[in-house]
Design a protein around this motif. Structure first.
Motif, PDB file in Angstrom:
ATOM      1  N   THR A 113      14.970-141.087  16.172  1.00  0.00           N
ATOM      2  CA  THR A 113      13.756-141.639  16.755  1.00  0.00           C
ATOM      3  C   THR A 113      13.378-140.932  18.050  1.00  0.00           C
ATOM      4  O   THR A 113      14.201-140.288  18.705  1.00  0.00           O
ATOM      5  N   VAL A 114      12.096-141.057  18.390  1.00  0.00           N
ATOM      6  CA  VAL A 114      11.511-140.517  19.619  1.00  0.00           C
ATOM      7  C   VAL A 114      10.779-141.654  20.308  1.00  0.00           C
ATOM      8  O   VAL A 114      10.126-142.468  19.645  1.00  0.00           O
ATOM      9  N   GLU A 115      10.887-141.744  21.620  1.00  0.00           N
ATOM     10  CA  GLU A 115      10.097-142.718  22.374  1.00  0.00           C
ATOM     11  C   GLU A 115       8.829-142.031  22.883  1.00  0.00           C
ATOM     12  O   GLU A 115       8.885-140.889  23.342  1.00  0.00           O
ATOM     13  N   ALA A 116       7.712-142.742  22.787  1.00  0.00           N
ATOM     14  CA  ALA A 116       6.435-142.133  23.180  1.00  0.00           C
ATOM     15  C   ALA A 116       5.529-143.184  23.799  1.00  0.00           C
ATOM     16  O   ALA A 116       5.544-144.354  23.403  1.00  0.00           O
ATOM     17  N   VAL A 117       4.744-142.750  24.756  1.00  0.00           N
ATOM     18  CA  VAL A 117       3.739-143.635  25.347  1.00  0.00           C
ATOM     19  C   VAL A 117       2.629-143.858  24.311  1.00  0.00           C
ATOM     20  O   VAL A 117       2.209-142.918  23.625  1.00  0.00           O
ATOM     21  N   LYS A 118       2.180-145.085  24.199  1.00  0.00           N
ATOM     22  CA  LYS A 118       1.133-145.405  23.229  1.00  0.00           C
ATOM     23  C   LYS A 118      -0.085-144.505  23.424  1.00  0.00           C
ATOM     24  O   LYS A 118      -0.486-144.231  24.556  1.00  0.00           O
ATOM     25  N   GLY A 119      -0.632-144.050  22.307  1.00  0.00           N
ATOM     26  CA  GLY A 119      -1.773-143.157  22.349  1.00  0.00           C
ATOM     27  C   GLY A 119      -1.415-141.692  22.290  1.00  0.00           C
ATOM     28  O   GLY A 119      -2.300-140.820  22.331  1.00  0.00           O
ATOM     29  N   TRP A 120      -0.118-141.394  22.182  1.00  0.00           N
ATOM     30  CA  TRP A 120       0.331-140.002  22.184  1.00  0.00           C
ATOM     31  C   TRP A 120      -0.266-139.190  21.039  1.00  0.00           C
ATOM     32  O   TRP A 120      -0.482-137.994  21.195  1.00  0.00           O
ATOM     33  N   GLU A 121      -0.542-139.834  19.920  1.00  0.00           N
ATOM     34  CA  GLU A 121      -1.044-139.082  18.759  1.00  0.00           C
ATOM     35  C   GLU A 121      -2.386-138.423  19.048  1.00  0.00           C
ATOM     36  O   GLU A 121      -2.654-137.306  18.597  1.00  0.00           O
ATOM     37  N   GLN A 122      -3.260-139.121  19.794  1.00  0.00           N
ATOM     38  CA  GLN A 122      -4.614-138.624  20.049  1.00  0.00           C
ATOM     39  C   GLN A 122      -4.757-137.897  21.378  1.00  0.00           C
ATOM     40  O   GLN A 122      -5.732-137.159  21.583  1.00  0.00           O
ATOM     41  N   HIS A 123      -3.817-138.104  22.296  1.00  0.00           N
ATOM     42  CA  HIS A 123      -3.948-137.515  23.634  1.00  0.00           C
ATOM     43  C   HIS A 123      -3.704-136.011  23.553  1.00  0.00           C
ATOM     44  O   HIS A 123      -2.695-135.554  23.011  1.00  0.00           O
ATOM     45  N   ASP A 124      -4.630-135.227  24.110  1.00  0.00           N
ATOM     46  CA  ASP A 124      -4.575-133.775  23.926  1.00  0.00           C
ATOM     47  C   ASP A 124      -3.381-133.142  24.615  1.00  0.00           C
ATOM     48  O   ASP A 124      -2.741-132.239  24.065  1.00  0.00           O
ATOM     49  N   ARG A 125      -3.052-133.594  25.819  1.00  0.00           N
ATOM     50  CA  ARG A 125      -2.013-132.939  26.614  1.00  0.00           C
ATOM     51  C   ARG A 125      -0.809-133.873  26.767  1.00  0.00           C
ATOM     52  O   ARG A 125      -0.939-135.020  27.198  1.00  0.00           O
ATOM     53  N   GLY A 133      20.762-139.363  24.175  1.00  0.00           N
ATOM     54  CA  GLY A 133      20.363-140.516  23.378  1.00  0.00           C
ATOM     55  C   GLY A 133      21.313-141.685  23.579  1.00  0.00           C
ATOM     56  O   GLY A 133      22.487-141.496  23.905  1.00  0.00           O
ATOM     57  N   ARG A 134      20.804-142.888  23.376  1.00  0.00           N
ATOM     58  CA  ARG A 134      21.633-144.076  23.534  1.00  0.00           C
ATOM     59  C   ARG A 134      22.612-144.268  22.388  1.00  0.00           C
ATOM     60  O   ARG A 134      23.652-144.896  22.552  1.00  0.00           O
ATOM     61  N   ASP A 135      22.253-143.744  21.208  1.00  0.00           N
ATOM     62  CA  ASP A 135      23.118-143.829  20.042  1.00  0.00           C
ATOM     63  C   ASP A 135      22.748-142.699  19.090  1.00  0.00           C
ATOM     64  O   ASP A 135      21.898-141.848  19.415  1.00  0.00           O
ATOM     65  N   ASP A 136      23.374-142.684  17.915  1.00  0.00           N
ATOM     66  CA  ASP A 136      23.152-141.578  16.976  1.00  0.00           C
ATOM     67  C   ASP A 136      21.725-141.530  16.459  1.00  0.00           C
ATOM     68  O   ASP A 136      21.250-140.481  16.017  1.00  0.00           O
ATOM     69  N   ARG A 137      21.025-142.646  16.465  1.00  0.00           N
ATOM     70  CA  ARG A 137      19.659-142.677  15.953  1.00  0.00           C
ATOM     71  C   ARG A 137      18.642-142.210  16.979  1.00  0.00           C
ATOM     72  O   ARG A 137      17.510-141.877  16.621  1.00  0.00           O
ATOM     73  N   ASP A 138      19.020-142.185  18.236  1.00  0.00           N
ATOM     74  CA  ASP A 138      18.098-141.843  19.324  1.00  0.00           C
ATOM     75  C   ASP A 138      18.202-140.349  19.626  1.00  0.00           C
ATOM     76  O   ASP A 138      19.251-139.857  20.048  1.00  0.00           O
ATOM     77  N   SER A 139      17.111-139.603  19.410  1.00  0.00           N
ATOM     78  CA  SER A 139      17.127-138.160  19.681  1.00  0.00           C
ATOM     79  C   SER A 139      17.151-137.845  21.168  1.00  0.00           C
ATOM     80  O   SER A 139      17.481-136.723  21.568  1.00  0.00           O
ATOM     81  N   GLY A 140      16.765-138.825  21.998  1.00  0.00           N
ATOM     82  CA  GLY A 140      16.691-138.598  23.442  1.00  0.00           C
ATOM     83  C   GLY A 140      15.342-138.102  23.925  1.00  0.00           C
ATOM     84  O   GLY A 140      15.108-138.018  25.135  1.00  0.00           O
ATOM     85  N   TRP A 141      14.417-137.807  23.005  1.00  0.00           N
ATOM     86  CA  TRP A 141      13.106-137.279  23.400  1.00  0.00           C
ATOM     87  C   TRP A 141      12.164-138.388  23.854  1.00  0.00           C
ATOM     88  O   TRP A 141      12.151-139.483  23.294  1.00  0.00           O
ATOM     89  N   PHE A 142      11.385-138.060  24.885  1.00  0.00           N
ATOM     90  CA  PHE A 142      10.345-138.957  25.390  1.00  0.00           C
ATOM     91  C   PHE A 142       9.045-138.164  25.483  1.00  0.00           C
ATOM     92  O   PHE A 142       9.002-137.065  26.048  1.00  0.00           O
ATOM     93  N   ILE A 143       7.979-138.717  24.903  1.00  0.00           N
ATOM     94  CA  ILE A 143       6.660-138.078  24.921  1.00  0.00           C
ATOM     95  C   ILE A 143       5.767-138.835  25.893  1.00  0.00           C
ATOM     96  O   ILE A 143       5.484-140.026  25.699  1.00  0.00           O
ATOM     97  N   ASP A 144       5.326-138.144  26.942  1.00  0.00           N
ATOM     98  CA  ASP A 144       4.472-138.750  27.965  1.00  0.00           C
ATOM     99  C   ASP A 144       3.072-138.135  27.887  1.00  0.00           C
ATOM    100  O   ASP A 144       2.879-137.052  27.321  1.00  0.00           O
ATOM    101  N   LEU A 145       2.125-138.821  28.466  1.00  0.00           N
ATOM    102  CA  LEU A 145       0.734-138.363  28.486  1.00  0.00           C
ATOM    103  C   LEU A 145       0.496-137.567  29.761  1.00  0.00           C
ATOM    104  O   LEU A 145       0.664-138.094  30.871  1.00  0.00           O
ATOM    105  N   LEU A 146       0.092-136.316  29.626  1.00  0.00           N
ATOM    106  CA  LEU A 146      -0.161-135.465  30.785  1.00  0.00           C
ATOM    107  C   LEU A 146      -1.590-135.666  31.267  1.00  0.00           C
ATOM    108  O   LEU A 146      -2.532-135.735  30.476  1.00  0.00           O
ATOM    109  N   GLY A 147      -1.737-135.804  32.606  1.00  0.00           N
ATOM    110  CA  GLY A 147      -3.066-135.947  33.183  1.00  0.00           C
ATOM    111  C   GLY A 147      -3.528-137.376  33.337  1.00  0.00           C
ATOM    112  O   GLY A 147      -4.669-137.625  33.743  1.00  0.00           O
ATOM    113  N   VAL A 148      -2.653-138.343  33.039  1.00  0.00           N
ATOM    114  CA  VAL A 148      -2.987-139.763  33.219  1.00  0.00           C
ATOM    115  C   VAL A 148      -2.369-140.230  34.528  1.00  0.00           C
ATOM    116  O   VAL A 148      -1.142-140.250  34.678  1.00  0.00           O
ATOM    117  N   GLU A 149      -3.204-140.578  35.492  1.00  0.00           N
ATOM    118  CA  GLU A 149      -2.702-141.008  36.794  1.00  0.00           C
ATOM    119  C   GLU A 149      -2.388-142.502  36.771  1.00  0.00           C
ATOM    120  O   GLU A 149      -3.186-143.311  36.298  1.00  0.00           O
TER     121      GLU A 149
END
Length: 210
Positions: A113-125, A133-149
């Motif tokens: 699994t990957v953790e991501a901020v909601k809206g990551w699919e449509q956000h350009d950057r 990762g916390r366990d074997d299922r957690d890849s450790g990746w986090f997807i954040d939205l760039l340019g959102v203050e």
């Protein structure tokens, strides 16, 4: 329109093995079949090898073996497909990014699994970072939205947990960085990996569309 796949079949010690993908991936198909030919003594229903984060699985049929992957366009947890295109395209992109960063891959699997901020699919950057990762299922990746203050950090309600294979389907560029090791930050714009940065030294490892 879904691109038409072509099927290549080899015969090894009197047994056939077939693999299918879009024509542009013929070189990758040939290399994959050669890889299986090298382990001919292990051929059996369910035998698999990893192509970066995707398994390639042998399935025995009445007239020989075929290669399949989880059905990433459908239900990857329960269904498989003979169209290897997505898995092979993703592997090519992963290798390109690893070479640009001059880093060895860190283990990652399609069913993690990957953790991501909601809206990551449509956000350009996007900005992607990896932690243990916390366990074997957690890849450790986090997807954040760039340019959102924001004046405050994201809360748990702002974050969703996404199967890794769904990241590949929604944002192919994000899938290209998934085998990078801890400590590498990736900037994504549209369908391009724009920059890779060493988080400890802040050194830019690659700065071009990948």
């Amino acid at each position: 329109m879904t691109p038409t796949t072509t099927t290549t079949t080899i015969s090894v010690d009197g047994r056939s093995l077939s693999a299918s993908a879009v024509p542009d991936l013929q070189g990758a198909i040939d290399a994959l079949l050669a890889r299986f030919a090298d382990i001919r003594g292990q051929w059996s229903d369910g035998l698999f090898v990893w192509s970066t984060w995707s398994p390639i699985v042998m399935t025995e049929q009445t007239d020989g073996f075929v290669l399949e992957t989880p059905d990433y366009a459908g239900d990857a947890f329960n269904d498989r497909t003979t169209d290897l295109s997505l898995a092979l395209q993703a592997s090519d992109g992963v290798v390109r990014v690893l070479n640009a960063a001059n880093r060895m891959p860190q283990d990652v699997r399609f069913n993690q699994t990957v953790e991501a901020v909601k809206g990551w699919e449509q956000h350009d950057r996007l900005i992607m970072t990896r932690s243990p990762g916390r366990d074997d299922r957690d890849s450790g990746w986090f997807i954040d939205l760039l340019g959102v203050e924001r004046s405050e950090p994201w809360t748990l309600d702002d974050v969703v947990v996404v199967p890794l294979w769904q990241v590949a389907m929604a944002r192919p560029a994000a899938a290209r960085v998934l085998a990078l090791p801890l400590g590498i930050k990736a900037a994504i714009t549209g369908d391009a990996v724009e920059m890779l940065v060493d988080e400890q030294t802040q050194a830019v490892l690659a700065e071009r569309p990948l």
